[in-house]
Design a protein around this motif. Structure first.
Motif, PDB file in Angstrom:
ATOM      1  N   ILE A  33       4.888   0.283 -13.357  1.00 48.71           N
ATOM      2  CA  ILE A  33       5.714   0.639 -12.208  1.00 48.71           C
ATOM      3  C   ILE A  33       5.369   2.073 -11.809  1.00 48.71           C
ATOM      4  CG2 ILE A  33       8.061   0.978 -11.339  1.00 48.71           C
ATOM      5  CD1 ILE A  33       7.429  -1.944 -11.948  1.00 48.71           C
ATOM      6  N   ALA A  34       4.897   2.242 -10.577  1.00 49.23           N
ATOM      7  CA  ALA A  34       4.508   3.576 -10.105  1.00 49.23           C
ATOM      8  C   ALA A  34       5.728   4.374  -9.654  1.00 49.23           C
ATOM      9  CB  ALA A  34       3.506   3.473  -8.967  1.00 49.23           C
ATOM     10  N   GLY A  35       6.692   3.685  -9.052  1.00 51.53           N
ATOM     11  CA  GLY A  35       7.880   4.396  -8.580  1.00 51.53           C
ATOM     12  C   GLY A  35       8.783   3.486  -7.784  1.00 51.53           C
ATOM     13  N   THR A  74       4.302  -1.177  -7.783  1.00 50.53           N
ATOM     14  CA  THR A  74       3.510  -1.076  -9.005  1.00 50.53           C
ATOM     15  C   THR A  74       2.297  -0.183  -8.767  1.00 50.53           C
ATOM     16  OG1 THR A  74       2.062  -2.951  -8.513  1.00 50.53           O
ATOM     17  CG2 THR A  74       4.161  -3.446  -9.616  1.00 50.53           C
ATOM     18  N   THR A  75       1.615   0.164  -9.838  1.00 48.80           N
ATOM     19  CA  THR A  75       0.399   0.974  -9.715  1.00 48.80           C
ATOM     20  C   THR A  75      -0.678   0.220  -8.950  1.00 48.80           C
ATOM     21  OG1 THR A  75      -0.316   0.235 -11.897  1.00 48.80           O
ATOM     22  CG2 THR A  75       0.828   2.341 -11.787  1.00 48.80           C
ATOM     23  N   GLY A  76      -0.594  -1.104  -8.913  1.00 44.77           N
ATOM     24  CA  GLY A  76      -1.552  -1.918  -8.165  1.00 44.77           C
ATOM     25  C   GLY A  76      -1.172  -2.105  -6.705  1.00 44.77           C
ATOM     26  N   GLY A  77      -0.018  -1.553  -6.305  1.00 44.01           N
ATOM     27  CA  GLY A  77       0.388  -1.625  -4.911  1.00 44.01           C
ATOM     28  C   GLY A  77       1.280  -2.810  -4.575  1.00 44.01           C
ATOM     29  N   LEU A  78       1.766  -3.533  -5.571  1.00 51.03           N
ATOM     30  CA  LEU A  78       2.643  -4.677  -5.357  1.00 51.03           C
ATOM     31  C   LEU A  78       4.081  -4.196  -5.212  1.00 51.03           C
ATOM     32  CD1 LEU A  78       2.632  -7.829  -5.393  1.00 51.03           C
ATOM     33  CD2 LEU A  78       3.193  -7.644  -7.811  1.00 51.03           C
TER      34      LEU A  78
END
Length: 64
Positions: A56-58, A23-27
């Protein structure tokens, strides 16, 4: 910038059950459910969280 946004939107549209994501928060988690605007991530054996799709970052490319 538009190309990167288009790639991100495409990635979100192609998410599927079992994908490892960050996630964008690093989870980090594994997708165990998908709804229209959110995904449910399993982050450990007994922990599942709902996250907005845009959060979701990737994909987690380093996953085994």
């Amino acid at each position: 910038v538009r190309k990167r946004q288009k790639q991100h939107d495409e990635m979100l549209a192609n998410l599927k059950h079992g994908d490892r994501v960050v996630t964008t928060g690093g989870l980090f988690g594994t997708i165990v459910g998908i709804q229209e605007d959110r995904v449910r991530l399993k982050v450990s054996d007994q922990v599942k969280v709902d996250v907005q799709k845009q959060g979701i970052a990737g994909l987690d490319e380093g996953a085994d």
